[in-house]
Design an enzyme around this catalytic site. Structure first.
Site, PDB file in Angstrom:
ATOM      1  N   ASP A 254       0.887  -1.391   0.093  1.00  0.00           N
ATOM      2  CA  ASP A 254      -0.059   0.347  -0.095  1.00  0.00           C
ATOM      3  C   ASP A 254       0.738   1.328  -0.003  1.00  0.00           C
ATOM      4  OD1 ASP A 254      -2.837   0.321  -0.089  1.00  0.00           O
ATOM      5  OD2 ASP A 254      -2.494   1.541   1.811  1.00  0.00           O
ATOM      6  N   THR A 255       0.181   2.362  -0.381  1.00  0.00           N
ATOM      7  CA  THR A 255       0.849   3.596  -0.515  1.00  0.00           C
ATOM      8  C   THR A 255      -0.184   4.789  -0.680  1.00  0.00           C
ATOM      9  OG1 THR A 255       2.710   2.675  -1.899  1.00  0.00           O
ATOM     10  CG2 THR A 255       2.179   4.787  -2.464  1.00  0.00           C
ATOM     11  N   VAL A 256       0.420   6.051  -0.427  1.00  0.00           N
ATOM     12  CA  VAL A 256      -0.463   7.479  -0.544  1.00  0.00           C
ATOM     13  C   VAL A 256       0.200   8.187  -1.781  1.00  0.00           C
ATOM     14  CG1 VAL A 256      -1.202   9.495   0.479  1.00  0.00           C
ATOM     15  CG2 VAL A 256      -1.182   7.239   1.789  1.00  0.00           C
TER      16      VAL A 256
END
Length: 435
Positions: A254-256
């Site tokens: 996951d990432t932003v």
């Protein structure tokens, strides 16, 4: 120790954070505001509290056992050992203090002195090998982007150690096919799947820290290699034997991502990541810094270009990107989702430039992801219902993800009309906001 991969919640998975140096250098070199003012909203939110949004509540519940392990993380993110629900208020006063120090004294406040000492002492107490010298010597770098033309447009990516080159490889393979019609039809999806499987096989073998290993980007994007890979695709069946480049698979995390275009049409494609939803789950007790677990992407295979080693950066999944037309930026975009990002970017651009969709439609359509090194697919529900049996008949294994696959944001610049068009993914907490 007999491990085959770097453990998720182990201090060995924690690499020296580069984000703070990146923030400070970008603001100093290209910003108009002081760092203290840039960080002020985040400081206020950390100190005064913020409401838990639906996606954050979901991620907290998923990572409850990870956060239970570290006393500071447990006290910060859980309430009496349980994940907080939607609308509950969470505070991070320790982090607020750390951000204030960075705003006041710059990157040195993070990489030297009490904050670095707090992080290093915490990691070493858990068996880590980090030193104050590791933190004091940390520095980012400006790099020249790499690019590939796709359907008359130039797509720009960051070079390795990131996997942007893999997004370009997928596009380069897809460019060798005529892709039209329904974007949810099995034939164009089959091409995206196969192009991704072939490119990820190359990724797991070759992408590494170019300062420590030879990464031949020119070869990876060469017509010769892309022609060879495209020729391996059977339009009706899953490729049984992927090319043996060496290397191994990796996890999907996951990432932003944030995209910004200002009134002067300066465009920023910007990404930050803890890798897992809550990184390693390790949190320094005095500074309140939650530490990422990017080191999980290292290989433990001796001699592999991405093998773990001192002073080395792991293969990185996060890949901010841009598209240019007629010599100027026409789109700033990114697709979150850890290892999904390279496939996600290529698939997003194919939906735009092969199928003629608008930004929001291209982002919102259901997704699939071929798990690296396998013939298995993660497929979101709507596609599973309509194409599950047909994909199984082509030789794919089917897995239903327990969470939405990735998330995307994009801004298109219409130079002729002088307007901006934004799109934001319903799979994440985010929005397209004009001004």
């Amino acid at each position: 120790t007999g491990e085959t991969e770097v453990p998720v919640a182990d201090p060995l998975a924690v690499t020296v954070p580069g984000a703070v140096d990146a923030w400070c250098r970008l603001v100093a070199d290209h910003g108009r505001l002081p760092m203290s003012e840039v960080l002020a909203p985040a400081i206020a939110m950390a100190r005064q509290g913020y409401a838990i949004t639906p996606r954050v509540a979901f991620d907290l519940a998923e990572e409850q056992s990870l956060l239970q392990r570290d006393p500071t993380a447990r006290a910060t993110f859980l309430v009496d050992g349980r994940p907080p629900g939607i609308g509950e208020i969470q505070h991070q006063p320790l982090l607020a203090n750390t951000l204030e120090a960075i705003g006041r004294d710059g990157a040195r406040a993070f990489y030297q002195g009490p904050i670095a000492e707090d992080i290093v002492v915490h990691l070493r107490a858990l068996g880590g090998v980090h030193t104050l010298q590791d933190f004091a010597g940390a520095a980012g770098e400006y790099v020249a982007p790499i690019s590939l033309d796709y359907r008359g447009r130039t797509v720009y990516e960051c070079p390795p150690n990131g996997q942007g080159v893999i997004a370009l490889m997928i596009l380069g393979i897809l460019a060798r096919f005529d892709i039209r019609g329904d974007p949810l039809a099995i034939d164009p999806l089959h091409l995206v799947i196969e192009a991704s499987r072939l490119a990820y096989a190359a990724r797991d073998a070759w992408v590494a820290d170019p300062a420590m290993a030879g990464v031949d980007v020119k070869h990876m994007l060469s017509d010769r290699l892309l022609d060879q890979l495209a020729a391996r695709i059977d339009p009706s069946r899953a490729t049984a034997d992927l090319p043996d480049f060496g290397g191994g698979g990796a996890m999907h995390r996951d990432t932003v991502y944030i995209s910004v275009v200002d009134k002067d049409r300066n465009a920023v494609s910007f990404i930050n990541s803890l890798f897992w939803h809550y990184g390693s789950g390790l949190m320094s007790p005095r500074s309140g810094v939650l530490l990422q677990n990017r080191g999980e992407s290292f290989s433990l295979q001796e001699g592999h270009p991405n093998a773990i080693g001192p002073g080395k950066r792991p293969m990185h999944t996060i890949i901010p990107a841009m598209v240019a037309e007629n010599g100027r930026v026409s789109m700033s975009f990114g697709v979150m989702g850890g290892h999904y990002q390279a496939t996600g970017q290529a698939h997003f651009l194919s939906r735009l430039f092969d199928h003629g969709l608008d930004l929001q439609s291209a982002i919102a359509l259901p997704r699939l992801f071929p798990l690296p090194g396998t013939a298995s697919l993660e497929i979101e529900g709507r596609l599973l219902e309509t194409l599950g049996d047909a994909l199984r008949a082509r030789g794919y294994g089917i897995e239903t993800p327990t969470y939405a696959i990735g998330g995307a944001q994009a801004i298109h610049i219409d130079w002729d009309r002088g307007t901006l068009l934004g799109g934001s993914d319903h799979r994440k907490d985010g929005l397209a906001l004009g001004y």
